[in-house]
Motif scaffolding. Sequence first.
Motif, PDB file in Angstrom:
ATOM      1  N   MET A  30       0.816  -1.295  -0.062  1.00  0.00           N
ATOM      2  CA  MET A  30       0.143  -0.077   0.177  1.00  0.00           C
ATOM      3  C   MET A  30       0.622   1.233  -0.085  1.00  0.00           C
ATOM      4  O   MET A  30       2.074   1.184   0.122  1.00  0.00           O
ATOM      5  N   VAL A  31       0.390   2.186  -0.293  1.00  0.00           N
ATOM      6  CA  VAL A  31       1.059   3.747  -0.302  1.00  0.00           C
ATOM      7  C   VAL A  31       0.387   4.769   0.407  1.00  0.00           C
ATOM      8  O   VAL A  31      -0.652   5.089   0.515  1.00  0.00           O
ATOM      9  N   THR A  32       1.509   5.199   1.432  1.00  0.00           N
ATOM     10  CA  THR A  32       1.070   6.641   1.959  1.00  0.00           C
ATOM     11  C   THR A  32       1.740   7.965   1.398  1.00  0.00           C
ATOM     12  O   THR A  32       2.715   7.473   0.479  1.00  0.00           O
ATOM     13  N   ASN A  33       1.578   9.122   1.937  1.00  0.00           N
ATOM     14  CA  ASN A  33       2.081  10.044   1.312  1.00  0.00           C
ATOM     15  C   ASN A  33       3.782  10.165   1.636  1.00  0.00           C
ATOM     16  O   ASN A  33       4.485  11.134   0.965  1.00  0.00           O
ATOM     17  N   ASN A  34       4.364   9.605   2.722  1.00  0.00           N
ATOM     18  CA  ASN A  34       5.660   9.571   2.990  1.00  0.00           C
ATOM     19  C   ASN A  34       6.109   8.344   4.108  1.00  0.00           C
ATOM     20  O   ASN A  34       5.145   7.981   4.848  1.00  0.00           O
ATOM     21  N   CYS A  35       7.246   7.899   4.369  1.00  0.00           N
ATOM     22  CA  CYS A  35       7.680   7.004   5.029  1.00  0.00           C
ATOM     23  C   CYS A  35       7.480   7.161   6.310  1.00  0.00           C
ATOM     24  O   CYS A  35       7.089   6.292   7.198  1.00  0.00           O
ATOM     25  N   ALA A  36       7.572   8.329   6.719  1.00  0.00           N
ATOM     26  CA  ALA A  36       7.068   8.561   8.049  1.00  0.00           C
ATOM     27  C   ALA A  36       5.735   8.396   8.691  1.00  0.00           C
ATOM     28  O   ALA A  36       5.475   7.840   9.685  1.00  0.00           O
ATOM     29  N   ALA A  37       4.809   8.789   7.892  1.00  0.00           N
ATOM     30  CA  ALA A  37       3.359   8.787   7.767  1.00  0.00           C
ATOM     31  C   ALA A  37       3.050   7.120   7.971  1.00  0.00           C
ATOM     32  O   ALA A  37       2.355   6.477   8.570  1.00  0.00           O
ATOM     33  N   ALA A  38       3.995   6.431   6.948  1.00  0.00           N
ATOM     34  CA  ALA A  38       3.719   4.856   6.829  1.00  0.00           C
ATOM     35  C   ALA A  38       4.203   4.114   8.081  1.00  0.00           C
ATOM     36  O   ALA A  38       3.263   3.385   8.740  1.00  0.00           O
ATOM     37  N   LEU A  39       5.110   4.807   8.890  1.00  0.00           N
ATOM     38  CA  LEU A  39       5.445   4.127  10.049  1.00  0.00           C
ATOM     39  C   LEU A  39       4.580   4.538  11.141  1.00  0.00           C
ATOM     40  O   LEU A  39       4.072   3.570  11.896  1.00  0.00           O
ATOM     41  N   VAL A  40       4.128   5.754  11.192  1.00  0.00           N
ATOM     42  CA  VAL A  40       3.206   6.067  12.091  1.00  0.00           C
ATOM     43  C   VAL A  40       1.670   5.221  12.063  1.00  0.00           C
ATOM     44  O   VAL A  40       1.216   4.761  13.133  1.00  0.00           O
ATOM     45  N   LEU A  41       1.322   5.018  10.856  1.00  0.00           N
ATOM     46  CA  LEU A  41       0.264   4.255  10.551  1.00  0.00           C
ATOM     47  C   LEU A  41       0.118   2.978  11.226  1.00  0.00           C
ATOM     48  O   LEU A  41      -0.638   2.351  11.883  1.00  0.00           O
ATOM     49  N   ILE A  42       1.593   2.103  10.829  1.00  0.00           N
ATOM     50  CA  ILE A  42       1.733   0.740  11.459  1.00  0.00           C
ATOM     51  C   ILE A  42       1.797   0.859  12.853  1.00  0.00           C
ATOM     52  O   ILE A  42       0.790  -0.136  13.187  1.00  0.00           O
ATOM     53  N   LEU A  43       2.161   1.840  13.217  1.00  0.00           N
ATOM     54  CA  LEU A  43       2.231   1.857  14.836  1.00  0.00           C
ATOM     55  C   LEU A  43       1.006   2.038  15.603  1.00  0.00           C
ATOM     56  O   LEU A  43       0.612   1.463  16.513  1.00  0.00           O
ATOM     57  N   ARG A  44       0.159   2.993  14.857  1.00  0.00           N
ATOM     58  CA  ARG A  44      -1.133   3.240  15.494  1.00  0.00           C
ATOM     59  C   ARG A  44      -2.207   1.927  15.367  1.00  0.00           C
ATOM     60  O   ARG A  44      -2.786   1.663  16.360  1.00  0.00           O
ATOM     61  N   HIS A  45      -1.712   1.130  14.205  1.00  0.00           N
ATOM     62  CA  HIS A  45      -2.621   0.009  14.258  1.00  0.00           C
ATOM     63  C   HIS A  45      -2.218  -1.206  15.146  1.00  0.00           C
ATOM     64  O   HIS A  45      -2.840  -1.628  15.992  1.00  0.00           O
ATOM     65  N   LEU A  46      -0.840  -1.502  15.051  1.00  0.00           N
ATOM     66  CA  LEU A  46      -0.237  -2.483  15.782  1.00  0.00           C
ATOM     67  C   LEU A  46      -0.315  -2.241  17.382  1.00  0.00           C
ATOM     68  O   LEU A  46      -0.091  -3.254  18.141  1.00  0.00           O
ATOM     69  N   THR A  47      -0.257  -1.001  18.018  1.00  0.00           N
ATOM     70  CA  THR A  47      -0.187  -0.801  19.368  1.00  0.00           C
ATOM     71  C   THR A  47      -1.571  -0.173  19.498  1.00  0.00           C
ATOM     72  O   THR A  47      -1.597   0.572  20.955  1.00  0.00           O
ATOM     73  N   ALA A  48      -2.570  -0.385  18.992  1.00  0.00           N
ATOM     74  CA  ALA A  48      -3.823   0.029  19.414  1.00  0.00           C
ATOM     75  C   ALA A  48      -4.402  -0.641  20.644  1.00  0.00           C
ATOM     76  O   ALA A  48      -4.849  -0.080  21.848  1.00  0.00           O
ATOM     77  N   VAL A  49      -3.786  -1.933  21.080  1.00  0.00           N
ATOM     78  CA  VAL A  49      -4.194  -2.573  22.337  1.00  0.00           C
ATOM     79  C   VAL A  49      -2.979  -2.898  23.241  1.00  0.00           C
ATOM     80  O   VAL A  49      -3.062  -2.404  24.380  1.00  0.00           O
ATOM     81  N   LYS A  50      -1.809  -3.269  22.475  1.00  0.00           N
ATOM     82  CA  LYS A  50      -0.629  -3.489  23.186  1.00  0.00           C
ATOM     83  C   LYS A  50       0.369  -2.163  22.919  1.00  0.00           C
ATOM     84  O   LYS A  50       0.800  -2.280  21.618  1.00  0.00           O
ATOM     85  N   LYS A  51       0.616  -1.483  23.707  1.00  0.00           N
ATOM     86  CA  LYS A  51       1.017  -0.302  23.565  1.00  0.00           C
ATOM     87  C   LYS A  51       2.592  -0.189  23.153  1.00  0.00           C
ATOM     88  O   LYS A  51       3.282   0.632  22.519  1.00  0.00           O
ATOM     89  N   GLU A  52       3.313  -0.965  23.690  1.00  0.00           N
ATOM     90  CA  GLU A  52       4.827  -1.208  23.562  1.00  0.00           C
ATOM     91  C   GLU A  52       5.721  -1.546  22.540  1.00  0.00           C
ATOM     92  O   GLU A  52       4.978  -2.640  21.611  1.00  0.00           O
ATOM     93  N   VAL A  53       6.613  -0.525  21.842  1.00  0.00           N
ATOM     94  CA  VAL A  53       7.275  -0.832  20.762  1.00  0.00           C
ATOM     95  C   VAL A  53       8.644  -1.182  21.280  1.00  0.00           C
ATOM     96  O   VAL A  53       9.199  -0.340  21.971  1.00  0.00           O
ATOM     97  N   ILE A  54       9.141  -2.319  20.987  1.00  0.00           N
ATOM     98  CA  ILE A  54      10.683  -2.519  21.284  1.00  0.00           C
ATOM     99  C   ILE A  54      11.564  -2.011  20.371  1.00  0.00           C
ATOM    100  O   ILE A  54      11.355  -2.525  19.313  1.00  0.00           O
ATOM    101  N   ILE A  55      12.580  -1.310  20.687  1.00  0.00           N
ATOM    102  CA  ILE A  55      13.564  -0.812  19.435  1.00  0.00           C
ATOM    103  C   ILE A  55      14.949  -0.788  20.328  1.00  0.00           C
ATOM    104  O   ILE A  55      15.126  -0.154  21.447  1.00  0.00           O
ATOM    105  N   SER A  56      16.246  -0.832  19.683  1.00  0.00           N
ATOM    106  CA  SER A  56      17.108  -0.843  20.075  1.00  0.00           C
ATOM    107  C   SER A  56      17.588   0.635  20.204  1.00  0.00           C
ATOM    108  O   SER A  56      17.239   1.459  19.318  1.00  0.00           O
TER     109      SER A  56
END
Length: 344
Positions: A30-56
Amino acid sequence: ESDLATGRRGKRAAYVEQCLAELCGAEAAMVTNNCAAALVLILRHLTAVKKEVIISRGELVQIGGGFRIPEVLETSDAVLREIGTTNRTTLNDYAKAIGKNTGLLLKVHRSNFFMGGFVASPDRRELSSLARKKRIPFVEDLGSGVLTDTETWAAGHHETTPREVIKSGAALVCFSGDKLLGGPQAGIIAGKAKHIAALKKHPFFRALRCDKLILTALQHAAEIYLRGEGDTLPLNQSLQADPKQLKRRATKLAKALAKLPVTVAVAEGESQVGGGALPQANLPSITLDLVPEKLSLKDFATRLRRATSPVIGVISGQRFRLDLRTIFPEQEKRLLRSITESLS
């Protein structure tokens, strides 16, 4: 927007999404208007219930325009769970951090800088395996994105492709449509069909959709890659240009400027890839060096920027330098006119 097969209203991005999925070796895209928007959309969906994002901690990078990954992620209401250290993060660090509130494992490609020395990070295949075992998604933000091998023209340096990320087992990968892909500004998400379908239904996606012009330009670029003609895109022509050919062109330009009040020299130089990619790769190039007889370099540069066909170069070593990688053959006549105009 008409579906040619049914005659009914079609989906605006259906065809380009299919092309992009094929290029990435993914189930869907799928396509969004830029990569930062794509990442925010992914996070909004995948952390809707479980909020934590593990990152180095070694991947909490700053991208173009002064934006920082932690700040971008926090706009999605996700909770960052930082692990490891700046220079070393292990698979065990990820494993120990996973808990009942973990929404996903996130890897952010260090595309605009590199670290050497005493450094370590787990392979994406290891992260994919751990994520599957724990039944949580593994997502990678590639940043610039590239669809072809870079070793042949980037002095052996390899830039990870979306296809490689998908092949490693990632649930989703996001990357830019411009930069190293050579298309228009856009954010591309590829991966598992179930995740892509859910992202398209997310209410926030409505605010991130691309218009028809962007989709058309991206479709054009994608079709070129699918035909195996990616080398013909302007970006790739610049990146893969032969220095010997550049020198021949520069020498011809120098001769054309011989009667003007300017000292001209053809010299060797180096080009940086830019676009937040391949920070270690310096491409050998050829420069056209100009020193006007009656103007300061600063005034000469100003006149060139304001010429009928604007010209932008670099003042270095008491010379005004033009990198031939950034000038296409069809632009040479306009370049000569602009230089002549600026010297008059």
